[in-house]
Design an enzyme around this catalytic site. Structure first.
Site, PDB file in Angstrom:
ATOM      1  N   THR A  97     118.325  21.003  77.761  1.00 35.16           N
ATOM      2  CA  THR A  97     119.434  20.522  76.941  1.00 35.16           C
ATOM      3  C   THR A  97     120.688  20.489  77.807  1.00 35.16           C
ATOM      4  O   THR A  97     121.053  21.498  78.413  1.00 35.16           O
ATOM      5  CB  THR A  97     119.647  21.456  75.744  1.00 35.16           C
ATOM      6  OG1 THR A  97     118.440  21.504  74.969  1.00 35.16           O
ATOM      7  CG2 THR A  97     120.780  20.978  74.869  1.00 35.16           C
ATOM      8  N   LYS A 173     119.704  15.171  71.300  1.00 37.58           N
ATOM      9  CA  LYS A 173     119.405  16.611  71.264  1.00 37.58           C
ATOM     10  C   LYS A 173     120.649  17.417  70.915  1.00 37.58           C
ATOM     11  O   LYS A 173     120.569  18.422  70.190  1.00 37.58           O
ATOM     12  CB  LYS A 173     118.848  17.069  72.616  1.00 37.58           C
ATOM     13  CG  LYS A 173     118.515  18.568  72.685  1.00 37.58           C
ATOM     14  CD  LYS A 173     117.456  18.982  71.675  1.00 37.58           C
ATOM     15  CE  LYS A 173     117.192  20.475  71.651  1.00 37.58           C
ATOM     16  NZ  LYS A 173     116.578  20.998  72.865  1.00 37.58           N
ATOM     17  N   LYS A 241     125.483  28.439  74.898  1.00 40.94           N
ATOM     18  CA  LYS A 241     125.502  27.297  75.826  1.00 40.94           C
ATOM     19  C   LYS A 241     125.585  25.968  75.080  1.00 40.94           C
ATOM     20  O   LYS A 241     126.465  25.142  75.358  1.00 40.94           O
ATOM     21  CB  LYS A 241     124.249  27.312  76.694  1.00 40.94           C
ATOM     22  CG  LYS A 241     124.045  26.064  77.552  1.00 40.94           C
ATOM     23  CD  LYS A 241     122.761  26.115  78.331  1.00 40.94           C
ATOM     24  CE  LYS A 241     121.515  25.970  77.497  1.00 40.94           C
ATOM     25  NZ  LYS A 241     121.301  24.560  77.027  1.00 40.94           N
TER      26      LYS A 241
END
Length: 301
Positions: A97, A173, A241
């Site tokens: 990702t 995503k 993150k």
């Protein structure tokens, strides 16, 4: 000859993906910074490699299953990286990702060397990875799809082809991660609040999963709270993150994302409290700690 596939990163997701590929009949080589993970894969019938370059030598497809863009770049272009040995015309499938702009930059750099790049983030969790039932959100050139398709079909129950250039998969995503992070934070808030009200949270789980307030994340994560088991299936720091990337993207687009910003703060506080590597349902534990609420597995009372 069976398709030769290298899987870089044999964590909870990557190991399952490598196993699914091997079960489908591919010649699979696994590589990981953990020698024990490689040894486990070899013991189950796969091949092992010490470096990404060694794993990629002669491979038709390399599947990278690491955490972030920095690790992906190191696997590609660092010392002992894939770009040293990957044959021309072979495809690198990136499952990390990351910011879409970075995905585009990595693709351009690799494609300039005559290799193919597929931007292919994944969703579904470790169990679906092991069963070959992931959702893959992919974008890239038609040639990259053609080269990678047999491996993708072995790993995924659903393969979405989202564009003819890297970056589209990454963007899709990030929308998924925005929702996933918000839903986990909301679920943890709700279950901890229910506990504070003195409710039987097992009964709360039963009721909510049959009601309009349910979400996939509530249904999937709240059993970890009920069991008092925070063994990481997906860690708190993953959402530190990912929600951080969303904030960066939104700031650049001058687009407000206040709900995901609030969720990010809950994950940040949970990480700061020492639970960054624990299961992301640990956000419920943070709520419990700051409010003096007891949850299952609480040994401080």
């Amino acid at each position: 000859m069976p398709l030769r596939v290298a899987v870089i990163g044999l964590g909870s997701m990557g190991f399952g993906m490598a196993t699914s590929l091997r079960r489908a009949g591919f010649d699979v080589t696994g590589c990981d910074v953990s020698a024990a993970s490689v040894e486990r894969f070899v013991a189950e019938g796969g091949r092992g490699a010490r470096t990404p370059a060694e794993a990629a030598a002669g491979a038709d497809v390399v599947v990278s299953v690491v955490v972030n863009a920095a690790q992906t770049e190191a696997i590609l272009f660092g010392a002992g990286g894939v770009a040293e040995t990957l044959p021309a015309g072979s495809v690198f499938v990136s499952s990390a990702t990351m910011d879409p702009e970075i995905a585009r930059a990595l693709a351009a750099k690799l494609e300039a060397t005559g290799r193919l790049y597929l931007d292919a983030p994944i969703s579904g969790g470790a169990q679906r990875a092991a069963n070959g039932e992931l959702t893959i959100l992919a974008s890239g050139t038609p040639a990259a799809f053609t080269r990678a398709r047999p491996a993708l079909d072995a790993m995924a129950a659903k393969l979405y082809e989202l564009g003819d250039a890297a970056g589209h998969g990454a963007a899709f995503k990030m929308i998924n991660q925005l929702l996933a992070g918000v839903h986990i934070a909301a679920a943890c808030e709700a279950i901890a609040f229910a506990a504070r009200q003195g409710l039987d949270i097992a009964k709360v789980y039963e009721v909510i999963t049959q009601s309009a307030g349910n979400s996939w994340m509530f249904e999937n994560r709240m059993p970890h709270v009920l069991d008092g088991d925070y063994t990481p299936r997906s860690a708190v720091d993953i959402f530190v993150k990912d929600l951080g990337i969303i904030q960066d993207m939104a700031r650049g687009a001058k687009f407000p994302v206040p709900v995901s910003a609030a969720a990010l703060q809950m994950f940040l506080m949970t990480s700061a409290a020492g639970m960054g590597r624990d299961d992301d349902a640990s956000v419920a534990r943070l709520y419990a700690q700051v409010t003096g609420t007891a949850l299952p597995g609480d040994t401080s009372r």
